[in-house]
Scaffold this motif. Structure first.
Motif, PDB file in Angstrom:
ATOM      1  N   VAL A  62       0.875  -1.179  -0.055  1.00  0.00           N
ATOM      2  CA  VAL A  62       0.035  -0.090  -0.024  1.00  0.00           C
ATOM      3  C   VAL A  62       0.658   1.453   0.099  1.00  0.00           C
ATOM      4  O   VAL A  62       1.665   1.246   0.750  1.00  0.00           O
ATOM      5  CB  VAL A  62      -0.836  -0.154   1.277  1.00  0.00           C
ATOM      6  N   SER A  63       0.836   2.310  -0.795  1.00  0.00           N
ATOM      7  CA  SER A  63       1.356   3.459  -1.017  1.00  0.00           C
ATOM      8  C   SER A  63       0.343   4.475  -0.832  1.00  0.00           C
ATOM      9  O   SER A  63      -0.655   4.273  -1.448  1.00  0.00           O
ATOM     10  CB  SER A  63       2.204   3.423  -2.061  1.00  0.00           C
ATOM     11  N   PHE A  64       0.600   5.666  -0.346  1.00  0.00           N
ATOM     12  CA  PHE A  64      -0.161   6.868  -0.416  1.00  0.00           C
ATOM     13  C   PHE A  64       0.275   7.947  -1.149  1.00  0.00           C
ATOM     14  O   PHE A  64       1.608   8.125  -1.110  1.00  0.00           O
ATOM     15  CB  PHE A  64      -0.167   7.128   1.170  1.00  0.00           C
ATOM     16  N   HIS A  65      -0.595   8.589  -2.013  1.00  0.00           N
ATOM     17  CA  HIS A  65      -0.157   9.554  -2.869  1.00  0.00           C
ATOM     18  C   HIS A  65      -0.896  10.935  -2.671  1.00  0.00           C
ATOM     19  O   HIS A  65      -1.902  10.926  -2.165  1.00  0.00           O
ATOM     20  CB  HIS A  65      -0.491   8.944  -4.336  1.00  0.00           C
ATOM     21  N   ASP A  66       0.013  12.070  -2.773  1.00  0.00           N
ATOM     22  CA  ASP A  66      -0.605  13.417  -2.515  1.00  0.00           C
ATOM     23  C   ASP A  66      -1.645  13.890  -3.490  1.00  0.00           C
ATOM     24  O   ASP A  66      -2.653  14.456  -3.157  1.00  0.00           O
ATOM     25  CB  ASP A  66       0.475  14.508  -2.436  1.00  0.00           C
ATOM     26  N   THR A  67      -1.507  13.481  -4.722  1.00  0.00           N
ATOM     27  CA  THR A  67      -2.370  13.745  -5.929  1.00  0.00           C
ATOM     28  C   THR A  67      -3.411  12.884  -6.388  1.00  0.00           C
ATOM     29  O   THR A  67      -2.997  11.516  -6.337  1.00  0.00           O
ATOM     30  CB  THR A  67      -1.645  14.487  -6.895  1.00  0.00           C
ATOM     31  N   TYR A  93     -15.562  11.929 -10.572  1.00  0.00           N
ATOM     32  CA  TYR A  93     -15.550  11.309 -11.846  1.00  0.00           C
ATOM     33  C   TYR A  93     -15.121  12.196 -13.071  1.00  0.00           C
ATOM     34  O   TYR A  93     -14.220  11.746 -13.795  1.00  0.00           O
ATOM     35  CB  TYR A  93     -16.885  10.656 -12.119  1.00  0.00           C
ATOM     36  N   ALA A  94     -15.445  13.485 -12.987  1.00  0.00           N
ATOM     37  CA  ALA A  94     -15.002  14.430 -13.852  1.00  0.00           C
ATOM     38  C   ALA A  94     -13.541  14.724 -13.839  1.00  0.00           C
ATOM     39  O   ALA A  94     -12.808  14.665 -14.690  1.00  0.00           O
ATOM     40  CB  ALA A  94     -15.952  15.748 -13.556  1.00  0.00           C
ATOM     41  N   ASP A  95     -13.015  14.553 -12.589  1.00  0.00           N
ATOM     42  CA  ASP A  95     -11.547  14.817 -12.220  1.00  0.00           C
ATOM     43  C   ASP A  95     -10.728  13.536 -12.897  1.00  0.00           C
ATOM     44  O   ASP A  95      -9.658  13.600 -13.585  1.00  0.00           O
ATOM     45  CB  ASP A  95     -11.329  14.998 -11.009  1.00  0.00           C
ATOM     46  N   LEU A  96     -11.296  12.489 -12.734  1.00  0.00           N
ATOM     47  CA  LEU A  96     -10.938  11.223 -13.099  1.00  0.00           C
ATOM     48  C   LEU A  96     -10.813  11.106 -14.660  1.00  0.00           C
ATOM     49  O   LEU A  96      -9.865  10.266 -15.217  1.00  0.00           O
ATOM     50  CB  LEU A  96     -11.544   9.837 -12.551  1.00  0.00           C
ATOM     51  N   ALA A  97     -11.833  11.657 -15.324  1.00  0.00           N
ATOM     52  CA  ALA A  97     -11.923  11.159 -16.723  1.00  0.00           C
ATOM     53  C   ALA A  97     -10.692  11.427 -17.416  1.00  0.00           C
ATOM     54  O   ALA A  97     -10.416  10.516 -18.338  1.00  0.00           O
ATOM     55  CB  ALA A  97     -13.174  12.088 -17.198  1.00  0.00           C
ATOM     56  N   PRO A  98      -9.955  12.456 -17.643  1.00  0.00           N
ATOM     57  CA  PRO A  98      -8.761  12.641 -18.350  1.00  0.00           C
ATOM     58  C   PRO A  98      -7.689  11.743 -17.974  1.00  0.00           C
ATOM     59  O   PRO A  98      -6.471  11.866 -18.581  1.00  0.00           O
ATOM     60  CB  PRO A  98      -8.400  14.126 -18.058  1.00  0.00           C
ATOM     61  N   ALA A 119     -23.861   6.360 -13.153  1.00  0.00           N
ATOM     62  CA  ALA A 119     -23.168   6.039 -14.449  1.00  0.00           C
ATOM     63  C   ALA A 119     -23.260   7.297 -15.149  1.00  0.00           C
ATOM     64  O   ALA A 119     -22.635   7.468 -16.363  1.00  0.00           O
ATOM     65  CB  ALA A 119     -23.478   4.808 -15.083  1.00  0.00           C
ATOM     66  N   ALA A 120     -24.345   8.032 -15.026  1.00  0.00           N
ATOM     67  CA  ALA A 120     -24.678   9.342 -16.027  1.00  0.00           C
ATOM     68  C   ALA A 120     -23.532  10.029 -15.730  1.00  0.00           C
ATOM     69  O   ALA A 120     -23.469  11.179 -16.714  1.00  0.00           O
ATOM     70  CB  ALA A 120     -25.940   9.705 -15.430  1.00  0.00           C
ATOM     71  N   HIS A 121     -22.462  10.059 -14.690  1.00  0.00           N
ATOM     72  CA  HIS A 121     -21.598  11.095 -14.634  1.00  0.00           C
ATOM     73  C   HIS A 121     -20.115  10.738 -15.141  1.00  0.00           C
ATOM     74  O   HIS A 121     -19.107  11.299 -14.670  1.00  0.00           O
ATOM     75  CB  HIS A 121     -21.598  11.523 -13.014  1.00  0.00           C
ATOM     76  N   VAL A 122     -20.019   9.356 -15.484  1.00  0.00           N
ATOM     77  CA  VAL A 122     -18.825   8.852 -15.996  1.00  0.00           C
ATOM     78  C   VAL A 122     -18.635   8.798 -17.410  1.00  0.00           C
ATOM     79  O   VAL A 122     -19.466   9.004 -18.149  1.00  0.00           O
ATOM     80  CB  VAL A 122     -18.741   7.386 -15.419  1.00  0.00           C
ATOM     81  N   ARG A 123     -17.373   8.869 -17.821  1.00  0.00           N
ATOM     82  CA  ARG A 123     -16.838   9.146 -18.964  1.00  0.00           C
ATOM     83  C   ARG A 123     -17.228   7.926 -19.979  1.00  0.00           C
ATOM     84  O   ARG A 123     -18.022   7.972 -20.999  1.00  0.00           O
ATOM     85  CB  ARG A 123     -15.393   9.156 -19.154  1.00  0.00           C
TER      86      ARG A 123
END
Length: 305
Positions: A62-67, A93-98, A119-123
């Motif tokens: 397990v590793s923890f990440h700042d961003t 989900y919007a932040d994850l899309a790209p 699901a209406a909000h995912v890419r």
């Protein structure tokens, strides 16, 4: 497999530890540094519970990440574990899309929001699926898999196979309904329990005894569908014919609960709710209850061999 978990609340640390114990590279991220620090501090205790369950360590970390980008870039699976609010999940989900690759599976650990609604909000809804763990997730072996209306069958298969590879128990729902299966059953039980206490039929402590040593004791060995056969469908028909009409059917939240909530008494997280807790109890109860759940699981598993 490279797996990212976004959200280190009450469920995140246990999910992360269990997936890493299964040999997966686990990357964790939370917008709160306090939540991340708490999660890191819980890992040794969670590891002790996994050791007590004799779960072999297959070398995952397990590793923890700042961003968010650091956590999810190159991930095969991203598990969303943020608060139960559609707008909060939609923003993530919007932040994850790209950031996600075309083959990355996105799973939600929502406790009851329909997957088709999220699901209406995912890419890519075809790559989106529900993966509902039960608390504490490193101890309870059952995980619900919930396809949305557009989820690809191979995505459901991949999550089901991942759970099986962990020697856990996947349950694939046939329909996407609010609350899924586990929480619908649980909340029906809780509604009746709260009503019995609120109507002064029984004291809270005695109600807990009824469920722990009556209903719960039986259901840990015999599931409700087989319990019907054991008791007899004729008996169920006879009792249900008059009792069903007497059961609590309220569609709002009990004042007994809302009044406590309004006073900021939310349970163990605030030091009091329906019961009061000393600082010593708050420190010891999670470990004590974890140990009991481990013992019960080992006893049930031994009986099934």
């Amino acid at each position: 497999m490279k797996i990212a978990i976004i959200g280190m609340g009450s469920m995140g640390p246990g999910m992360a530890a269990r997936l890493a114990r299964g040999g997966h590279e686990l990357r964790a991220h939370d917008v709160s540094s306090a939540a991340t620090q708490r999660a890191e501090g819980l890992l040794p205790m969670i590891g002790g519970a996994l050791d007590a369950l004799d779960i072999a360590d297959k070398g995952g970390k397990v590793s923890f990440h700042d961003t968010l980008a650091q956590a999810v870039t190159g991930a095969d699976l991203v598990i969303e574990n943020v608060p139960e609010q559609v707008e909060v999940k939609a923003a993530l989900y919007a932040d994850l899309a790209p950031l996600l690759g075309p083959e990355t599976i996105l799973a939600s650990d929502t406790s009851g929001i329909p997957i088709s609604k999220l699901a209406a909000h995912v890419r890519d809804p075809q790559k989106f699926v529900g993966m509902h763990w039960s608390n504490p997730p490193h101890i309870v072996p059952m995980i619900e898999v919930i396809p949305g209306t557009e989820t690809a069958p191979e995505v459901v298969d991949a999550i089901r196979d991942l759970i099986r590879d962990l020697d856990l128990l996947p349950v694939v729902l046939k329909k996407d309904v609010p609350g899924f299966a586990e929480n619908r059953v649980l909340y029906a039980l809780l509604r009746e329990c709260v009503d019995l206490v609120e109507q002064d039929v029984i004291a809270p402590e005695d109600l807990d005894t009824v469920v722990r040593w009556g209903i719960g004791y039986k259901l840990s060995v015999i599931g409700p569908m087989r319990l019907l056969d054991m008791a007899g469908l004729d008996i169920y028909t006879s009792v249900a014919s008059f009792l069903n009409a007497e059961l609590c059917a309220r569609d709002d939240v009990s004042p007994m609960v809302t009044e406590q909530t309004g006073q900021g008494r939310l349970g163990m997280k605030t030091g009091g709710g329906l019961f009061d807790y000393t600082p010593e109890e708050l420190a010891s109860l999670p470990k004590e209850r974890g140990a009991r759940l481990v013992a019960v699981r080992k006893a049930i598993e031994a009986g099934e061999k």
